[in-house]
Design a protein around this motif. Sequence first.
Motif, short mmCIF file in Angstrom:
data_model
loop_
_atom_site.label_atom_id
_atom_site.label_comp_id
_atom_site.label_asym_id
_atom_site.label_seq_id
_atom_site.Cartn_x
_atom_site.Cartn_y
_atom_site.Cartn_z
N ASN A 22 0.82 -1.41 0.10
CA ASN A 22 -0.14 0.15 -0.09
C ASN A 22 0.73 1.16 -0.07
O ASN A 22 0.68 2.05 -0.58
N ARG A 23 2.03 1.20 0.87
CA ARG A 23 2.92 2.37 0.79
C ARG A 23 3.48 2.73 -0.53
O ARG A 23 3.67 3.56 -1.02
N GLN A 24 3.80 1.64 -1.15
CA GLN A 24 4.19 1.76 -2.62
C GLN A 24 3.38 2.28 -3.77
O GLN A 24 3.69 2.96 -4.45
N LEU A 25 2.14 1.51 -3.30
CA LEU A 25 1.12 2.12 -4.46
C LEU A 25 0.66 3.66 -4.12
O LEU A 25 0.46 4.29 -5.01
N GLU A 26 0.72 4.17 -2.84
CA GLU A 26 0.45 5.49 -2.73
C GLU A 26 1.40 6.45 -3.29
O GLU A 26 1.29 7.37 -4.02
N GLU A 27 2.69 5.86 -3.44
CA GLU A 27 3.79 6.86 -3.91
C GLU A 27 3.58 6.85 -5.37
O GLU A 27 3.73 7.80 -6.12
#
Length: 800
Positions: free
Chosen positions: A281-286
Amino acid sequence: MSEPTSNALIDWSSFRPYLKLVAQNWWLFILLAATGYVIGNLITKRQLDIHNATSEILLESQETFNYQAQMLGSLGAKSLNSNVPNQQRILQSYDLIGRAVDAMNIPVDYFFVGRLRTTQVGGFSQYAVNVDPELCHPSILGVPIDLTLVDGEQYQLEFEAPNGQVVRETHRFGERLDGPYLALTLELRQPNGRRYTEEELSDMRAQHLRIQIYNRNQRINQFRKSLSISQVDRTSILKLEATSTLDSRPAAFLDTLSRIYIAYTQEARLEASNRTEDFINRQLEELTTIMDSLEQQVDAFKADKDILDLSREETEFFNTLIEMESQLRSLDLRLEGMGSLREYLASGTGEFGLPPTTYLFEEDPLLVEQVNQLFALRTERASALIDVTENSYQVRRLDSALRSTRTMIARYIQDTEAALRAHYADLQGQISTLEQQLQNLPATQRDILSMERKMQVNEGLYIFLLESKASTIISRAGIAPEATIIEAARYGRIIGPNKQRTILTAAGIGFLFALLIASIRMLFFERIQTVVELRESTRLPVIGGIPHYESIDEEPLAILQDSRSPVTESFRSLRANLQYLLTRTDSKTLLISSLHPSEGKTFTSSNLASVLAKAGKRVVLVDFDMHKPKVHKNMRLTNKQGLSTVLIGRAEINEVLQDGPVENLKVCTAGPVPPNASELVLGDHLAEVFSTLRSNFDYVLLDTPPILLISDALILMQHVDASFLVTNTERSSKRSIQHLESILHQNDLTASFILNNIRMNRWQRVYSKYAYKYGYGYGYGYGYGYGYGYGGAAYGDSEE
């Protein structure tokens, strides 16, 4: 006298002491065993029944999907079935049982106390007890606290304080107690909203109620001790059994523990899945932020600029550039995952947790294997801490293996990161070369191509992360517990205490205590009861025994009272035995003494002299016990003059002789008691007395003082032909016989024993009556005598 040898395979005489022990102490065995039996019954009445419940859990449930097993395997999760002993330890671990205790919330035990029996119940219907065990005084925990109703507004608590004093406190219902010993609130439940009547309150006051408070640690220890876990043979099924003094508690505990354990088996897997999803999720947000920004830039740029079509060669360069930048972005993601794993190893947290990005390294099986090994070691260490401390050899060995594995993984990560950075630098160089080849494009076209290239790279990575997230969510949704309850907890039966064993143990202790007392009596206070026992206790001859005579004080001459009684027969046996003992024809002088006073020496000498006289022998009985004379009393004669008169030279021996109660019997009494009786025995007149008596009588019997008190008998033994020592069953013991033997040995003397006051058992008394009826006499171990009546004459009436 030498005892005859026996060729029997079994020497029954060796059992005689034990039979005697039982015969003399049977009442003590029965009394103490019965007392122990009663005490055991009372103890079992006070003991609480122990109930049990059982449950079964199947490890490694098959309620999952194939891909779940594959993915969890790559994550490093282990099968429960592969380590059943560890699962048993986990089920008995302090933390897991602590969770069950927290869920059950049972800080108080409730009891109804009766006169003999105490019963544990789940609670009181009239009272609500709210207690905080952690705030109570530690010494009060587990101590019985008696609860008594005072009235409808007050109650009384009674318990033993730490100093040993009994504390009685009266409080109001609903009032909070805050020390010094208790922290609780007691509420009186009203029946259906109304107040209790006086009759109901009177019944409640008559009840004896009791509570016991336990804190969390005590409850955990109680349940850990009561819980037993075993594996069903050749299966992955664990059988759980719990016990308690409250019938409903074991099943409730097993249900709670089973649910908590099943949830526990999911925690590690769910934690790994959640960490992985958080990372994605953190990678997708970025990426979303970057792609939104690039999309806005492309749209705005296209609106303001004219875009030309690219040539075929430029398009190939452009596609190659996009592919390389995608690889570059993947390398960034891997380097970021490596950094996250390195931080995870350095932190040392998560004893059971998995690294959040392990699923990204499937193309690196060596790293996956090392991470799985680290996870397995951490799991083994946590299981070992259930049974041992951190300072134990087993835990220190696991810590060393963990440090070694971490170091190996850290070095591998360092080398991998170096290789990835080298690859990263190579890709950057190739990208720079392609960008230079595209420099011939106009600046506007280059800018739009650069933005589209970045968008395509991020779109590819975004799709990859979405696919990974979807796989993670699907796997988490399919995660099922690795254990399944196949048999819910159910009540078993009352398994304890073993009341029969308790009763038998108490009775056995009573019996053993009786045996101890009987053994002490036999060792230190045993009395010789039979002639056989006397023969076994001494090396000196034993010529016979005399049975118990009830009228010894009223009628001391027993042979004159009943000519066919056992006592009379015993003296006849003694008379017969003397013929074998006195083999010399000139053996006429007999000495009769004893070790202690009141053993029956005078009774023996008087009756023996009488029975010898009745056989037609001329007999004289001389009372040499000038300290405490008694012969004249037995013979009912005067004692104005006697032996003492002769020894001081005031009379001749023939002048002091008196006729006895039997024909042919003369008696020389002791005479007046002199102040120097022992010196008179040593006087010159003694030899003249002996010489006169021997020349005028067939038998001369001397009644002398006890050897233990006065030495007269030892002096006189040197002047007689045979000595006889009378010992009484009420005083005779092995120690006294040994002491008497030592005295004789020191003075170079010898003697024969006569056992007096032998008590017959029931069968001997029955046979004695039978013998008396038919005219037979029986000596009961002390010899035989025979008598027959002819022509209506009674045996013994005439001269024998």
